[in-house]
Design an enzyme around this catalytic site. Structure first.
Site, PDB file in Angstrom:
ATOM      1  N   GLY A   1       0.778   2.574   8.651  1.00  0.00           N
ATOM      2  CA  GLY A   1       1.878   1.741   9.123  1.00  0.00           C
ATOM      3  C   GLY A   1       1.692   0.280   8.762  1.00  0.00           C
ATOM      4  O   GLY A   1       0.597  -0.149   8.395  1.00  0.00           O
TER       5      GLY A   1
ATOM      6  N   LYS B   1       5.770   2.193  -5.889  1.00  0.00           N
ATOM      7  CA  LYS B   1       7.048   1.465  -5.771  1.00  0.00           C
ATOM      8  C   LYS B   1       6.975   0.022  -6.241  1.00  0.00           C
ATOM      9  O   LYS B   1       7.862  -0.441  -6.966  1.00  0.00           O
ATOM     10  CB  LYS B   1       7.530   1.525  -4.323  1.00  0.00           C
ATOM     11  CG  LYS B   1       8.802   0.746  -4.103  1.00  0.00           C
ATOM     12  CD  LYS B   1       9.482   1.095  -2.814  1.00  0.00           C
ATOM     13  CE  LYS B   1       8.735   0.580  -1.622  1.00  0.00           C
ATOM     14  NZ  LYS B   1       9.472   0.915  -0.375  1.00  0.00           N
TER      15      LYS B   1
ATOM     16  N   TYR C   1       3.836   0.850 -46.932  1.00  0.00           N
ATOM     17  CA  TYR C   1       2.754   1.598 -46.272  1.00  0.00           C
ATOM     18  C   TYR C   1       2.351   2.759 -47.168  1.00  0.00           C
ATOM     19  O   TYR C   1       3.187   3.578 -47.545  1.00  0.00           O
ATOM     20  CB  TYR C   1       3.279   2.098 -44.917  1.00  0.00           C
ATOM     21  CG  TYR C   1       2.258   2.808 -44.063  1.00  0.00           C
ATOM     22  CD1 TYR C   1       1.006   2.241 -43.824  1.00  0.00           C
ATOM     23  CD2 TYR C   1       2.554   4.035 -43.478  1.00  0.00           C
ATOM     24  CE1 TYR C   1       0.080   2.887 -43.033  1.00  0.00           C
ATOM     25  CE2 TYR C   1       1.630   4.687 -42.679  1.00  0.00           C
ATOM     26  CZ  TYR C   1       0.390   4.114 -42.451  1.00  0.00           C
ATOM     27  OH  TYR C   1      -0.520   4.753 -41.661  1.00  0.00           O
TER      28      TYR C   1
ATOM     29  N   ARG D   1      10.603   7.455  -1.105  1.00  0.00           N
ATOM     30  CA  ARG D   1      12.036   7.595  -1.341  1.00  0.00           C
ATOM     31  C   ARG D   1      12.449   7.236  -2.766  1.00  0.00           C
ATOM     32  O   ARG D   1      13.564   7.490  -3.182  1.00  0.00           O
ATOM     33  CB  ARG D   1      12.811   6.731  -0.317  1.00  0.00           C
ATOM     34  CG  ARG D   1      12.710   7.270   1.092  1.00  0.00           C
ATOM     35  CD  ARG D   1      13.191   6.267   2.132  1.00  0.00           C
ATOM     36  NE  ARG D   1      12.166   5.282   2.470  1.00  0.00           N
ATOM     37  CZ  ARG D   1      12.331   4.299   3.353  1.00  0.00           C
ATOM     38  NH1 ARG D   1      13.483   4.148   3.969  1.00  0.00           N
ATOM     39  NH2 ARG D   1      11.343   3.457   3.610  1.00  0.00           N
TER      40      ARG D   1
ATOM     41  N   ALA E   1       0.818  -1.221   0.000  1.00  0.00           N
ATOM     42  CA  ALA E   1       0.000   0.000   0.000  1.00  0.00           C
ATOM     43  C   ALA E   1       0.844   1.260   0.000  1.00  0.00           C
ATOM     44  O   ALA E   1       0.355   2.340  -0.323  1.00  0.00           O
ATOM     45  CB  ALA E   1      -0.931  -0.001   1.215  1.00  0.00           C
TER      46      ALA E   1
ATOM     47  N   TYR F   1      15.418  -1.591 -45.983  1.00  0.00           N
ATOM     48  CA  TYR F   1      14.254  -1.836 -45.147  1.00  0.00           C
ATOM     49  C   TYR F   1      13.336  -2.836 -45.824  1.00  0.00           C
ATOM     50  O   TYR F   1      12.971  -2.661 -47.000  1.00  0.00           O
ATOM     51  CB  TYR F   1      13.487  -0.518 -44.892  1.00  0.00           C
ATOM     52  CG  TYR F   1      12.154  -0.779 -44.237  1.00  0.00           C
ATOM     53  CD1 TYR F   1      12.100  -1.264 -42.930  1.00  0.00           C
ATOM     54  CD2 TYR F   1      10.957  -0.588 -44.929  1.00  0.00           C
ATOM     55  CE1 TYR F   1      10.882  -1.551 -42.329  1.00  0.00           C
ATOM     56  CE2 TYR F   1       9.726  -0.871 -44.334  1.00  0.00           C
ATOM     57  CZ  TYR F   1       9.704  -1.351 -43.034  1.00  0.00           C
ATOM     58  OH  TYR F   1       8.517  -1.644 -42.435  1.00  0.00           O
TER      59      TYR F   1
HETATM   60  C1  UD1 Z   1      10.216  -2.249   7.208  1.00  0.00           C
HETATM   61  C2  UD1 Z   1      10.328  -2.752   8.655  1.00  0.00           C
HETATM   62  C3  UD1 Z   1      11.806  -2.902   9.008  1.00  0.00           C
HETATM   63  C4  UD1 Z   1      12.450  -3.872   8.036  1.00  0.00           C
HETATM   64  C5  UD1 Z   1      12.248  -3.431   6.576  1.00  0.00           C
HETATM   65  C6  UD1 Z   1      12.687  -4.530   5.650  1.00  0.00           C
HETATM   66  C7  UD1 Z   1       8.388  -1.806   9.828  1.00  0.00           C
HETATM   67  C8  UD1 Z   1       7.916  -0.795  10.792  1.00  0.00           C
HETATM   68  N1  UD1 Z   1       9.669  -1.798   9.534  1.00  0.00           N
HETATM   69  O1  UD1 Z   1      10.833  -0.971   7.154  1.00  0.00           O
HETATM   70  O2  UD1 Z   1      11.936  -3.390  10.316  1.00  0.00           O
HETATM   71  O3  UD1 Z   1      13.841  -3.973   8.307  1.00  0.00           O
HETATM   72  O4  UD1 Z   1      10.836  -3.187   6.327  1.00  0.00           O
HETATM   73  O5  UD1 Z   1      12.699  -4.105   4.319  1.00  0.00           O
HETATM   74  O6  UD1 Z   1       7.604  -2.598   9.370  1.00  0.00           O
HETATM   75  N2  UD1 Z   1       3.207  -0.641   3.923  1.00  0.00           N
HETATM   76  C9  UD1 Z   1       1.848  -0.657   3.763  1.00  0.00           C
HETATM   77  N3  UD1 Z   1       1.080   0.208   4.468  1.00  0.00           N
HETATM   78  C10 UD1 Z   1       1.622   1.081   5.356  1.00  0.00           C
HETATM   79  C11 UD1 Z   1       3.028   1.084   5.528  1.00  0.00           C
HETATM   80  C12 UD1 Z   1       3.786   0.203   4.805  1.00  0.00           C
HETATM   81  O7  UD1 Z   1       1.318  -1.432   2.972  1.00  0.00           O
HETATM   82  O8  UD1 Z   1       0.848   1.824   5.977  1.00  0.00           O
HETATM   83  C13 UD1 Z   1       4.014  -1.586   3.149  1.00  0.00           C
HETATM   84  C14 UD1 Z   1       4.927  -0.911   2.149  1.00  0.00           C
HETATM   85  O9  UD1 Z   1       4.281  -0.741   0.920  1.00  0.00           O
HETATM   86  C15 UD1 Z   1       6.090  -1.880   2.082  1.00  0.00           C
HETATM   87  C16 UD1 Z   1       6.124  -2.531   3.446  1.00  0.00           C
HETATM   88  O10 UD1 Z   1       4.858  -2.299   4.026  1.00  0.00           O
HETATM   89  O11 UD1 Z   1       5.889  -2.886   1.114  1.00  0.00           O
HETATM   90  C17 UD1 Z   1       7.219  -1.969   4.356  1.00  0.00           C
HETATM   91  O12 UD1 Z   1       7.066  -0.568   4.479  1.00  0.00           O
HETATM   92  P1  UD1 Z   1       8.284   0.439   4.371  1.00  0.00           P
HETATM   93  O13 UD1 Z   1       7.789   1.795   4.578  1.00  0.00           O
HETATM   94  O14 UD1 Z   1       9.061   0.158   3.134  1.00  0.00           O
HETATM   95  O15 UD1 Z   1       9.116  -0.014   5.669  1.00  0.00           O
HETATM   96  P2  UD1 Z   1      10.677   0.058   5.917  1.00  0.00           P
HETATM   97  O16 UD1 Z   1      11.008   1.391   6.443  1.00  0.00           O
HETATM   98  O17 UD1 Z   1      11.418  -0.450   4.769  1.00  0.00           O
HETATM   99 CA    CA Z   2      10.921  -1.074   2.704  1.00  0.00          CA
END
Ligand code: UD1
Ligand code: CA
Length: 456
Positions: free
Chosen positions: A82, A27, A393, A20, A15, A372
């Site tokens: 989150g 992504k 063509y 970044r 989601a 061609y």
């Molecule tokens: C996360 C982990 C971290 C781990 C890393 C591995 C958490 C808090 N941290 O960090 O410990 O080392 O992944 O790559 O989980 N997502 C949602 N909805 C949200 C937030 C995130 O679907 O509300 C999904 C993102 O799309 C992604 C995944 O969850 O696929 C992880 O989120 P991201 O923000 O990339 O977490 P990291 O900071 O990489």
């Molecule tokens: Ca990540």
């Protein structure tokens, strides 16, 4: 290989926007080896034995949903509060399930199904309620750190996100991969208690570890044998790194099977590609899509073949070949472009600066230099002179051109389609064949518009 594990569900978190990446595309739709990141994770989940796959969508959810194969459930996390909140969103899709659930991140494409099977196996063997896949990495930056239980190092005490970590905790090089195995329904009970009192104000899935432990449920940590697998894609740099890891793996496999790769740092091969024994791949070559290369080929330097099939002993240098079929011992290039739907049959030769589109070049025919051919059939052993083109063509429609066996097309001939040059016929240099022209077999045609002057 994808034997199912009864009751196993995979939840894939996809989601997030991926801020970044600084991208207009979500992504998980960025690609690696020709597949989206999400597709990698979905395939791995399936190969790991998941009976059901649930994807949590949010940012540009509709665009992401369009790329999903059939049979995938989706749920919408309308606000990205989150990773714990994302998992909770998936509850509705598997409310009554018991058994285990794999939680995977849509941005960690290289985790293998073997590793995930081991994660589930260990989870069961250790009778854990939660098991985290971890890895020891050289540079832990950006990952959650794994804090083991000092008195029982097989267990994880908690995961601390980088932002929240103390300087000492940041030194820890064992990190969270973002892949977990949880037992249901306990997960739902504990996840409801995850709060967002942290620097990011998010509901961190990683907080579950400590919450479970406090309730007396041990959390296991399984170390991935290959740290390269757990690479999470957050920035473009990570994508480049993952591409390099994946590519290197693919090249190693080909080399193990008897393919010479002269310059592995500048050779890119997509995972689906097959290459025959004793083929030599030279520098700057890209083999993409469903390309299948025969044995004893010499490909490159500087060749890009996309979803193309070649027979044995083919040579292609400094050329682009797309969705084409290339027969035995054919030579192509340098500097030619074969476009989709082209078939070049055995012993034919395509030289430099040739563009060929939707055409069939029969065995032994030659097109040596500059030209061609579109919608054209070239007979056996025919010769196409330098600078000859089909004008296929008319601004509205495409028209076919047929060139007979052993015909000789003089330099600079323009063949306005539809037209036909008979077997063993010859056109003079600079001849222009008007649309509808038929040059009978064995005759010579010259001029503008071309007229037949004599038997050849
Ligand atoms: C996360 C982990 C971290 C781990 C890393 C591995 C958490 C808090 N941290 O960090 O410990 O080392 O992944 O790559 O989980 N997502 C949602 N909805 C949200 C937030 C995130 O679907 O509300 C999904 C993102 O799309 C992604 C995944 O969850 O696929 C992880 O989120 P991201 O923000 O990339 O977490 P990291 O900071 O990489
Ligand atoms: Ca990540």
């Amino acid at each position: 290989m994808s034997r199912k594990i009864p009751g196993l569900t995979a939840i894939i978190l996809a989601a997030g926007e991926g801020t970044r990446m600084k991208s207009d595309i979500p992504k998980v739709l960025h690609t690696l080896g020709g597949r989206t990141l999400l597709d990698w994770v979905l395939r791995t989940a399936q190969a790991a034995g998941a009976e059901r796959r649930v994807v949590v969508l949010g940012y540009q959810g509709e665009a992401v949903a369009k790329t999903l194969p059939p049979g995938i459930k989706t749920v919408i996390q309308s606000r990205q509060l989150g990773s714990a909140h994302a998992v909770q969103t998936a509850k509705s899709a598997l409310a009554k399930s018991s058994g285990e659930v794999l939680v995977l991140c849509g941005d960690a494409p290289l985790i293998s199904s073997r590793t995930l099977r081991r994660l589930v196996r260990e989870h069961r063997r250790l009778k854990a309620r939660a098991t985290v896949l971890t890895a020891k990495v050289k540079n832990p930056q950006g990952y959650g750190r794994i804090i083991r239980e000092p008195e029982c190092p097989a267990r994880v005490a908690r995961i601390v996100e980088e932002r929240e970590a103390s300087p000492q905790e940041r030194q820890v090089r064992e990190v969270n991969s973002g892949a977990y195995c949880f037992s249901l329904p306990l997960l739902w009970e504990v996840i409801a208690r995850v709060d967002n009192r942290n620097r990011k104000g998010e509901h961190y899935l990683t907080d579950i570890v400590e919450l479970m432990r406090r309730q007396g449920y041990p959390v296991a940590g399984v170390l991935a044998s290959d740290a390269g697998e757990i690479l999470g894609i957050n920035r473009r740099q990570d994508l480049a790194q993952a591409a390099a890891v994946l590519n290197r793996r693919t090249l190693e496999l080909h080399m193990d099977r008897g393919v010479s790769i002269l310059d592995p740092d500048h050779t890119w091969i997509h995972p689906e590609v097959r290459v025959g024994r004793d083929t030599i791949i030279c520098s700057g070559t890209h083999l993409t899509g469903h390309t299948i290369i025969g044995a004893h080929n010499i490909i490159g330097p500087g060749a890009h073949l996309d979803s193309t099939r070649t027979g044995p002993r083919v040579q292609i240098k400094l050329s682009v070949v797309e969705h084409s079929w290339i027969g035995d011992r054919v030579c192509i290039g340098p500097f030619s472009h074969l476009r989709p739907g082209t078939r070049v049959e055995s012993d034919a030769k395509i030289g430099n600066f040739a563009e060929i589109n939707r055409s069939r070049i029969k065995p032994g025919a030659k097109m040596g230099h500059v030209g061609y051919l579109g919608d054209c059939t070239v007979g056996r052993k025919a010769n196409i002179g330098a600078g000859s083109i089909t004008a296929n063509y008319d601004g509205r429609q495409k028209h076919a051109t047929r060139i007979g066996e052993q015909a000789f097309i003089g330099s600079g001939t323009v063949l306005v389609g539809p037209c036909e040059v008979g077997r063993k016929a010859l056109t003079g240099a600079g001849a222009v064949l008007k649309a509808g022209t038929r040059i009978p077999p064995g005759t010579i045609a010259v001029g503008v518009p071309a007229r037949i002057i004599k038997k050849r």
